[in-house]
Design a protein around this motif. Structure first.
Motif, mmCIF file in Angstrom:
data_model
loop_
_atom_site.group_PDB
_atom_site.id
_atom_site.type_symbol
_atom_site.label_atom_id
_atom_site.label_comp_id
_atom_site.label_asym_id
_atom_site.label_seq_id
_atom_site.Cartn_x
_atom_site.Cartn_y
_atom_site.Cartn_z
ATOM 1 N N ARG A 1 0.828 -1.215 0.000
ATOM 2 C CA ARG A 1 0.000 0.000 0.000
ATOM 3 C C ARG A 1 0.854 1.254 0.000
ATOM 4 O O ARG A 1 0.466 2.287 -0.530
ATOM 5 N N ALA A 2 2.027 1.165 0.614
ATOM 6 C CA ALA A 2 2.920 2.322 0.674
ATOM 7 C C ALA A 2 3.726 2.500 -0.605
ATOM 8 O O ALA A 2 4.457 3.485 -0.747
ATOM 9 N N GLY A 3 3.620 1.535 -1.522
ATOM 10 C CA GLY A 3 4.359 1.629 -2.781
ATOM 11 C C GLY A 3 5.798 1.189 -2.688
ATOM 12 O O GLY A 3 6.624 1.558 -3.529
ATOM 13 N N LEU A 4 6.114 0.372 -1.678
ATOM 14 C CA LEU A 4 7.477 -0.121 -1.514
ATOM 15 C C LEU A 4 7.618 -1.497 -2.154
ATOM 16 O O LEU A 4 6.674 -2.299 -2.113
ATOM 17 N N PRO A 5 8.775 -1.810 -2.719
ATOM 18 C CA PRO A 5 8.973 -3.129 -3.329
ATOM 19 C C PRO A 5 9.041 -4.216 -2.272
ATOM 20 O O PRO A 5 9.474 -3.984 -1.137
ATOM 21 N N VAL B 1 11.480 10.125 17.465
ATOM 22 C CA VAL B 1 10.120 10.676 17.492
ATOM 23 C C VAL B 1 9.143 9.614 17.984
ATOM 24 O O VAL B 1 8.312 9.870 18.863
ATOM 25 N N GLU B 2 9.234 8.411 17.455
ATOM 26 C CA GLU B 2 8.308 7.352 17.825
ATOM 27 C C GLU B 2 8.493 6.916 19.274
ATOM 28 O O GLU B 2 7.549 6.474 19.936
ATOM 29 N N GLN B 3 9.708 7.022 19.789
ATOM 30 C CA GLN B 3 9.967 6.647 21.180
ATOM 31 C C GLN B 3 9.665 7.779 22.163
ATOM 32 O O GLN B 3 9.863 7.617 23.369
ATOM 33 N N GLY B 4 9.185 8.905 21.660
ATOM 34 C CA GLY B 4 8.832 10.024 22.526
ATOM 35 C C GLY B 4 10.016 10.797 23.052
ATOM 36 O O GLY B 4 9.900 11.540 24.020
ATOM 37 N N ARG B 5 11.171 10.662 22.396
ATOM 38 C CA ARG B 5 12.376 11.346 22.862
ATOM 39 C C ARG B 5 12.654 12.633 22.099
ATOM 40 O O ARG B 5 13.590 13.360 22.431
ATOM 41 N N LEU B 6 11.815 12.938 21.103
ATOM 42 C CA LEU B 6 12.051 14.116 20.276
ATOM 43 C C LEU B 6 10.717 14.667 19.798
ATOM 44 O O LEU B 6 9.838 13.910 19.369
ATOM 45 N N GLN B 7 10.564 15.989 19.872
ATOM 46 C CA GLN B 7 9.376 16.642 19.339
ATOM 47 C C GLN B 7 9.659 17.070 17.911
ATOM 48 O O GLN B 7 10.475 17.959 17.662
ATOM 49 N N ALA B 8 9.007 16.435 16.963
ATOM 50 C CA ALA B 8 9.223 16.751 15.553
ATOM 51 C C ALA B 8 8.562 18.081 15.207
ATOM 52 O O ALA B 8 7.568 18.488 15.818
ATOM 53 N N SER B 9 9.106 18.734 14.198
ATOM 54 C CA SER B 9 8.542 20.001 13.741
ATOM 55 C C SER B 9 7.271 19.743 12.934
ATOM 56 O O SER B 9 7.006 18.621 12.479
ATOM 57 N N THR B 10 6.484 20.799 12.732
ATOM 58 C CA THR B 10 5.250 20.674 11.950
ATOM 59 C C THR B 10 5.506 20.186 10.532
ATOM 60 O O THR B 10 4.792 19.292 10.042
ATOM 61 N N PRO B 11 6.527 20.718 9.802
ATOM 62 C CA PRO B 11 6.781 20.200 8.450
ATOM 63 C C PRO B 11 7.116 18.705 8.439
ATOM 64 O O PRO B 11 6.657 17.977 7.547
ATOM 65 N N VAL B 12 7.885 18.237 9.424
ATOM 66 C CA VAL B 12 8.220 16.822 9.485
ATOM 67 C C VAL B 12 6.968 15.995 9.772
ATOM 68 O O VAL B 12 6.746 14.939 9.157
ATOM 69 N N LEU B 13 6.131 16.460 10.689
ATOM 70 C CA LEU B 13 4.907 15.727 11.011
ATOM 71 C C LEU B 13 3.966 15.687 9.811
ATOM 72 O O LEU B 13 3.295 14.670 9.572
ATOM 73 N N THR B 14 3.919 16.771 9.044
ATOM 74 C CA THR B 14 3.088 16.788 7.840
ATOM 75 C C THR B 14 3.601 15.766 6.829
ATOM 76 O O THR B 14 2.811 15.043 6.188
ATOM 77 N N THR B 15 4.905 15.669 6.704
ATOM 78 C CA THR B 15 5.504 14.693 5.795
ATOM 79 C C THR B 15 5.234 13.272 6.280
ATOM 80 O O THR B 15 4.926 12.372 5.483
ATOM 81 N N LEU B 16 5.344 13.052 7.583
ATOM 82 C CA LEU B 16 5.052 11.727 8.144
ATOM 83 C C LEU B 16 3.589 11.350 7.926
ATOM 84 O O LEU B 16 3.269 10.183 7.648
ATOM 85 N N ALA B 17 2.703 12.325 8.045
ATOM 86 C CA ALA B 17 1.281 12.060 7.820
ATOM 87 C C ALA B 17 1.041 11.592 6.388
ATOM 88 O O ALA B 17 0.263 10.658 6.151
ATOM 89 N N ARG B 18 1.716 12.219 5.438
ATOM 90 C CA ARG B 18 1.577 11.779 4.046
ATOM 91 C C ARG B 18 2.187 10.395 3.847
ATOM 92 O O ARG B 18 1.619 9.548 3.160
ATOM 93 N N ALA B 19 3.342 10.159 4.457
ATOM 94 C CA ALA B 19 4.015 8.869 4.300
ATOM 95 C C ALA B 19 3.169 7.734 4.856
ATOM 96 O O ALA B 19 3.128 6.631 4.285
ATOM 97 N N LEU B 20 2.482 7.993 5.953
ATOM 98 C CA LEU B 20 1.662 6.962 6.593
ATOM 99 C C LEU B 20 0.227 6.953 6.072
ATOM 100 O O LEU B 20 -0.600 6.189 6.572
ATOM 101 N N GLN B 21 -0.052 7.818 5.092
ATOM 102 C CA GLN B 21 -1.361 7.886 4.437
ATOM 103 C C GLN B 21 -2.475 8.149 5.447
ATOM 104 O O GLN B 21 -3.535 7.510 5.424
ATOM 105 N N LEU B 22 -2.233 9.107 6.347
ATOM 106 C CA LEU B 22 -3.221 9.447 7.358
ATOM 107 C C LEU B 22 -4.377 10.209 6.719
ATOM 108 O O LEU B 22 -4.187 10.986 5.787
ATOM 109 N N ASP B 23 -5.583 9.994 7.252
ATOM 110 C CA ASP B 23 -6.722 10.754 6.762
ATOM 111 C C ASP B 23 -6.752 12.128 7.430
ATOM 112 O O ASP B 23 -5.855 12.485 8.219
#
Length: 294
Positions: free
Chosen positions: A26-30, A60-82
């Motif tokens: 679904r993510a388009g990875l081989p 970020v996933e382990q809660g040790r870093l607060q990601a910036s808004t641009p990074v979170l927006t990119t992660l949302a697209r990568a994970l295909q969030l609604d």
């Protein structure tokens, strides 16, 4: 744990749950053909899709870093969030409201209560933080529950849906309704993740209901906006209502929920009948089944 720590931990758990649901195909990875030890995507695959380092994403996933808004927006697209999921991710990173966790407003303005009382043909109630039921009209009480008979701490929409057998039987599709309500609570909790009231509610329901435990751990989120419910009422019979949430301008923690049915429909007639019955019958519990009204 402080609010910022709670938000980072929740963000990490949410991202972890979403990547577990997304397959490489679904993510388009081989397909590499190698055995996968985890469901869904690996951390390095999410990092690859978001064009960030694996170490950065891991922190970020382990809660040790607060990601910036641009990074979170990119992660949302990568994970295909609604849309709701993306809003949740960005909301966790946003500045919190100034009201302290213990200061949840439970008082409804008299003008709003008057509006409720004047909605004589539409069940309506006011939901506060964490889906607490703060006010209602007589038709909502007749349709759902005699809220006046409940201790105030127990007057919570989600709690009633899981714990009260009468309310639970009211929903013809209880599983979908209850799971969606859990997603609403998770979205609401974004604003006050370390609120003691939230912790008490989640703790009680987790102990008493395995479905709640499972669905809360799934980290699903959704905004309360509008929808349709089919109910099986012991007096009015089966009816379908459309519900709409309206914001309160003076308190963002309060929402007015109004339920209606299409004019001329069986459900509209059932609501009208229930409203008439409510005005003439003091005690629903002692009234026989009147479903032959239509």
């Amino acid at each position: 744990m402080g609010t910022a720590d709670a938000q980072r931990n929740e963000l990490g758990e949410f991202l972890k749950a979403r990547r577990a649901e997304l397959t490489p195909a679904r993510a388009g990875l081989p397909d590499s053909g190698t055995l996968r030890r985890v469901p869904g995507l690996r951390r390095e695959e999410v990092a690859q899709l978001a064009a960030i380092s694996t170490d950065y994403y891991t922190r970020v996933e382990q809660g040790r870093l607060q990601a910036s808004t641009p990074v979170l927006t990119t992660l949302a697209r990568a994970l295909q969030l609604d849309e709701d999921q993306t809003a949740y991710v960005l909301g966790l990173a946003a500045k919190r409201r100034s009201r302290a966790p213990g200061q949840a407003a439970r008082r409804v303005r008299p003008q709003l209560q008057r509006l409720l009382d004047q909605l004589t043909d539409a069940p309506a109630l006011v939901l506060g933080r964490h889906m607490d039921i703060l006010a209602w009209n007589s038709l909502a009480a007749a349709l759902i529950k005699d809220f006046d008979a409940l201790p105030r701490p127990e007057c919570n929409y989600l709690r009633l849906a899981f714990i009260d057998p009468d309310v639970r039987r009211l929903f013809t599709d209880w599983k979908t309704t209850a799971r969606t309500c859990v997603a609403y609570l998770r979205m609401d909790a974004m604003q006050y993740p370390d609120d003691p009231r939230l912790a008490a509610l989640v703790g009680e329901l987790s102990v008493k209901d395995p479905d709640f435990r499972k669905w809360w751990a799934a980290h699903d989120v959704a905004h309360k906006t509008c929808g349709t419910k089919t109910l099986h009422h012991p007096v009015a019979g089966t009816l379908t209502v459309v519900w709409e949430m309206l914001g309160c301008a003076t308190d963002p923690d309060q929402q007015l929920m109004v339920m209606t049915a299409a004019p001329g429909s069986h459900s509209h007639d059932a609501l009208h009948f229930l409203a008439s019955w409510t005005r003439t019958t003091p005690s629903p519990a002692t009234t026989p089944d009147l479903r032959g009204h239509s």
